[in-house]
Motif scaffolding. Structure first.
Motif, PDB file in Angstrom:
ATOM      1  N   TYR A  11       0.832  -1.373  -0.075  1.00 15.58           N
ATOM      2  CA  TYR A  11       0.039  -0.212   0.055  1.00 15.58           C
ATOM      3  C   TYR A  11       1.062   1.028  -0.143  1.00 15.58           C
ATOM      4  CZ  TYR A  11      -3.453  -3.338   1.438  1.00 15.58           C
ATOM      5  OH  TYR A  11      -4.158  -4.451   1.356  1.00 15.58           O
ATOM      6  N   HIS A  14       4.285   0.958   2.078  1.00 17.49           N
ATOM      7  CA  HIS A  14       3.760  -0.102   3.103  1.00 17.49           C
ATOM      8  C   HIS A  14       3.986  -1.370   2.562  1.00 17.49           C
ATOM      9  CE1 HIS A  14       3.175  -1.671   6.993  1.00 17.49           C
ATOM     10  NE2 HIS A  14       1.918  -2.430   6.370  1.00 17.49           N
ATOM     11  N   ALA A  16       2.811  -4.805   2.776  1.00 14.99           N
ATOM     12  CA  ALA A  16       1.939  -5.621   3.847  1.00 14.99           C
ATOM     13  C   ALA A  16       1.755  -7.078   3.899  1.00 14.99           C
ATOM     14  CB  ALA A  16       0.434  -5.190   3.376  1.00 14.99           C
ATOM     15  N   ALA A  35      -1.107 -12.363  14.086  1.00 10.67           N
ATOM     16  CA  ALA A  35      -1.718 -11.289  14.613  1.00 10.67           C
ATOM     17  C   ALA A  35      -2.495  -9.918  13.865  1.00 10.67           C
ATOM     18  CB  ALA A  35      -0.448 -10.588  15.775  1.00 10.67           C
ATOM     19  N   ASN A  36      -3.236  -9.229  14.537  1.00  8.59           N
ATOM     20  CA  ASN A  36      -3.659  -8.162  13.476  1.00  8.59           C
ATOM     21  C   ASN A  36      -2.779  -7.438  12.933  1.00  8.59           C
ATOM     22  OD1 ASN A  36      -6.306  -8.447  14.566  1.00  8.59           O
ATOM     23  ND2 ASN A  36      -6.015  -7.112  16.221  1.00  8.59           N
ATOM     24  N   GLY A  37      -2.882  -6.940  11.678  1.00  9.86           N
ATOM     25  CA  GLY A  37      -1.954  -6.587  10.921  1.00  9.86           C
ATOM     26  C   GLY A  37      -0.792  -7.261  10.269  1.00  9.86           C
ATOM     27  N   ALA A  38      -0.903  -8.492  10.240  1.00 13.18           N
ATOM     28  CA  ALA A  38       0.075  -9.511  10.005  1.00 13.18           C
ATOM     29  C   ALA A  38       0.119  -9.322   8.212  1.00 13.18           C
ATOM     30  CB  ALA A  38      -0.028 -10.876  10.426  1.00 13.18           C
ATOM     31  N   GLY A  39      -1.232  -9.076   7.815  1.00 18.56           N
ATOM     32  CA  GLY A  39      -1.268  -9.220   6.334  1.00 18.56           C
ATOM     33  C   GLY A  39      -2.389 -10.259   5.673  1.00 18.56           C
ATOM     34  N   LYS A  40      -3.094 -10.665   6.741  1.00 16.18           N
ATOM     35  CA  LYS A  40      -3.817 -11.934   6.406  1.00 16.18           C
ATOM     36  C   LYS A  40      -4.931 -11.514   5.347  1.00 16.18           C
ATOM     37  CE  LYS A  40      -4.841 -12.911  10.628  1.00 16.18           C
ATOM     38  NZ  LYS A  40      -4.404 -11.740  11.257  1.00 16.18           N
ATOM     39  N   THR A  41      -5.717 -10.541   5.654  1.00 13.53           N
ATOM     40  CA  THR A  41      -6.959  -9.797   4.989  1.00 13.53           C
ATOM     41  C   THR A  41      -6.187  -9.566   3.559  1.00 13.53           C
ATOM     42  OG1 THR A  41      -7.917  -9.144   6.903  1.00 13.53           O
ATOM     43  CG2 THR A  41      -8.453  -8.165   4.943  1.00 13.53           C
ATOM     44  N   SER A  42      -5.238  -9.008   3.511  1.00 12.45           N
ATOM     45  CA  SER A  42      -4.480  -8.472   2.346  1.00 12.45           C
ATOM     46  C   SER A  42      -4.416  -9.375   1.453  1.00 12.45           C
ATOM     47  CB  SER A  42      -3.237  -7.523   2.525  1.00 12.45           C
ATOM     48  OG  SER A  42      -3.375  -6.775   3.292  1.00 12.45           O
ATOM     49  N   GLU A  84     -14.324 -10.273   5.789  1.00 14.84           N
ATOM     50  CA  GLU A  84     -14.331  -9.772   7.247  1.00 14.84           C
ATOM     51  C   GLU A  84     -15.540  -8.529   7.344  1.00 14.84           C
ATOM     52  OE1 GLU A  84     -10.536  -8.352   8.617  1.00 14.84           O
ATOM     53  OE2 GLU A  84     -11.083  -7.868  10.509  1.00 14.84           O
ATOM     54  N   GLU A 161     -11.557 -14.323   9.328  1.00 15.71           N
ATOM     55  CA  GLU A 161     -11.919 -14.180  10.502  1.00 15.71           C
ATOM     56  C   GLU A 161     -13.504 -14.282  10.765  1.00 15.71           C
ATOM     57  OE1 GLU A 161      -9.972 -12.044  13.225  1.00 15.71           O
ATOM     58  OE2 GLU A 161      -8.269 -11.435  11.924  1.00 15.71           O
ATOM     59  N   GLN A 193      -8.575 -16.075  14.301  1.00 17.33           N
ATOM     60  CA  GLN A 193      -7.742 -15.797  15.582  1.00 17.33           C
ATOM     61  C   GLN A 193      -7.991 -16.878  16.460  1.00 17.33           C
ATOM     62  OE1 GLN A 193      -7.124 -11.976  16.874  1.00 17.33           O
ATOM     63  NE2 GLN A 193      -6.895 -11.408  14.951  1.00 17.33           N
TER      64      GLN A 193
HETATM   65  P1  ATP Z   1      -6.283  -7.715  10.811  1.00 19.33           P
HETATM   66  O1  ATP Z   1      -6.499  -9.104  11.515  1.00 19.33           O
HETATM   67  O2  ATP Z   1      -6.302  -6.450  11.793  1.00 19.33           O
HETATM   68  O3  ATP Z   1      -7.310  -7.528   9.669  1.00 19.33           O
HETATM   69  P2  ATP Z   1      -4.459  -8.743   8.746  1.00 19.33           P
HETATM   70  O4  ATP Z   1      -3.454  -9.577   9.412  1.00 19.33           O
HETATM   71  O5  ATP Z   1      -5.549  -9.014   8.109  1.00 19.33           O
HETATM   72  O6  ATP Z   1      -4.945  -7.709  10.213  1.00 19.33           O
HETATM   73  P3  ATP Z   1      -4.051  -6.700   6.897  1.00 19.33           P
HETATM   74  O7  ATP Z   1      -5.320  -6.097   6.875  1.00 19.33           O
HETATM   75  O8  ATP Z   1      -4.077  -7.464   5.573  1.00 19.33           O
HETATM   76  O9  ATP Z   1      -3.861  -7.596   8.072  1.00 19.33           O
HETATM   77  O10 ATP Z   1      -3.179  -5.417   6.927  1.00 19.33           O
HETATM   78  C1  ATP Z   1      -1.699  -5.494   6.508  1.00 19.33           C
HETATM   79  C2  ATP Z   1      -0.931  -4.235   6.916  1.00 19.33           C
HETATM   80  O11 ATP Z   1      -1.376  -3.287   5.731  1.00 19.33           O
HETATM   81  C3  ATP Z   1      -1.275  -3.617   8.001  1.00 19.33           C
HETATM   82  O12 ATP Z   1      -0.147  -2.800   8.432  1.00 19.33           O
HETATM   83  C4  ATP Z   1      -2.421  -2.535   7.666  1.00 19.33           C
HETATM   84  O13 ATP Z   1      -2.316  -1.188   8.369  1.00 19.33           O
HETATM   85  C5  ATP Z   1      -1.867  -2.256   6.168  1.00 19.33           C
HETATM   86  N1  ATP Z   1      -3.334  -2.170   5.161  1.00 19.33           N
HETATM   87  C6  ATP Z   1      -4.179  -2.720   4.987  1.00 19.33           C
HETATM   88  N2  ATP Z   1      -4.916  -2.108   4.289  1.00 19.33           N
HETATM   89  C7  ATP Z   1      -4.434  -0.982   3.846  1.00 19.33           C
HETATM   90  C8  ATP Z   1      -4.890  -0.133   2.930  1.00 19.33           C
HETATM   91  N3  ATP Z   1      -5.864  -0.012   2.246  1.00 19.33           N
HETATM   92  N4  ATP Z   1      -4.098   1.111   2.828  1.00 19.33           N
HETATM   93  C9  ATP Z   1      -2.933   1.305   3.470  1.00 19.33           C
HETATM   94  N5  ATP Z   1      -2.397   0.135   4.356  1.00 19.33           N
HETATM   95  C10 ATP Z   1      -3.225  -0.794   4.454  1.00 19.33           C
END
Ligand code: ATP
Length: 236
Positions: A11, A14, A16, A35-42, A84, A161, A193
């Protein structure tokens, strides 16, 4: 069936997701823990065609390169995402949300059978066909979201999730339904989680930290792995 090679997601500046390689075999259930923010949703969004991975990333599904393929074509190819937040049409009925799920060409002719399948999995949805979705409980809405994804007749279901924000008893019911979906032969890739319940129905799992895969193993091995125990199960 699904093969990720060096999938990288940015992003802006960043990073991800950093060169993630992983597989899901036909009919396999795989969990990604992190953990939250690990990049799983991406990662799930890139597989579903909602976001585009960086050049050099490769996503193959059933021996086709689907990297960069738009979301509606990915659904048509047999991958369905339960996002999610569920992404339902809250002002519409259960029936209409499910009908929209059957839109891909691969599903249209099968709408009746798919509806029978999801009503068998979630009898409450059969009773509540005319209910406006936003008036339902969180657990019921999650059932609608999973049912809608199943209406597209997927070979692979991605779940982001599914237990988030739900009461423990509802979560157990949900995982019983996921175990039954697994038995129908659909592959499952679950970001969760709830480590015990998700590994409880999984064949394998990956650990994800700060955008990278840092471990993988059979569900049984991960349940007894020290790193997983310390990070997720609170049994230090
Ligand atoms: P969560 O469980 O909190 O959803 P996650 O493991 O699914 O966490 P992601 O949502 O994939 O993680 O986010 C991974 C990283 O990318 C995080 O640091 C998040 O802040 C960043 N990120 C996600 N979406 C965007 C976006 N649209 N723009 C900028 N940064 C993003």
């Amino acid at each position: 069936m699904l093969e990720l090679s060096d999938v990288t997601i940015r992003y802006g500046q960043h990073l991800a997701v950093d060169r993630v390689s992983a597989t899901v075999a036909p009919g396999e259930t795989v969990v990604i823990l992190g953990a939250n923010g690990a990049g799983k949703t991406s990662l799930l969004k890139a597989i579903s065609g909602i976001i585009t991975a960086q050049p050099g990333s490769a996503i193959r599904f059933q021996d086709c390169d689907v990297t960069g393929t738009p979301a509606h074509e990915i659904t048509g190819a047999g991958i369905a995402l339960v996002p999610e937040g569920r992404g339902l049409f809250g002002g519409m009925t259960v029936r209409d949300n499910l009908r929209l799920g059957a839109n891909p060409a691969r599903a249209r002719a099968l709408e009746k059978e798919r509806l029978e399948l999801v009503h068998d999995l979630f009898p409450r949805l059969a009773e509540r066909q005319g209910q406006i979705v936003r008036t339902m409980s969180g657990g019921e809405q999650q059932m609608v979201a999973i049912a809608r994804a199943l209406m597209s007749n997927p070979d692979l279901l991605l779940l982001d999730e599914p237990s988030l924000g739900l009461a423990p008893i509802v979560v157990q019911e949900l995982f019983r339904a996921l175990a039954r979906i697994r038995e129908t032969g659909v592959g499952l890739l679950i970001v969760e989680q709830n480590v015990r319940l998700s590994l409880g129905i999984a064949d394998r799992g990956y650990l994800m930290e700060a955008g990278r895969l840092t471990g993988e193993g059979s569900a049984d091995d991960l349940l007894t792995d020290d790193a997983v125990q310390n990070a997720f199960l609170g049994t230090v």
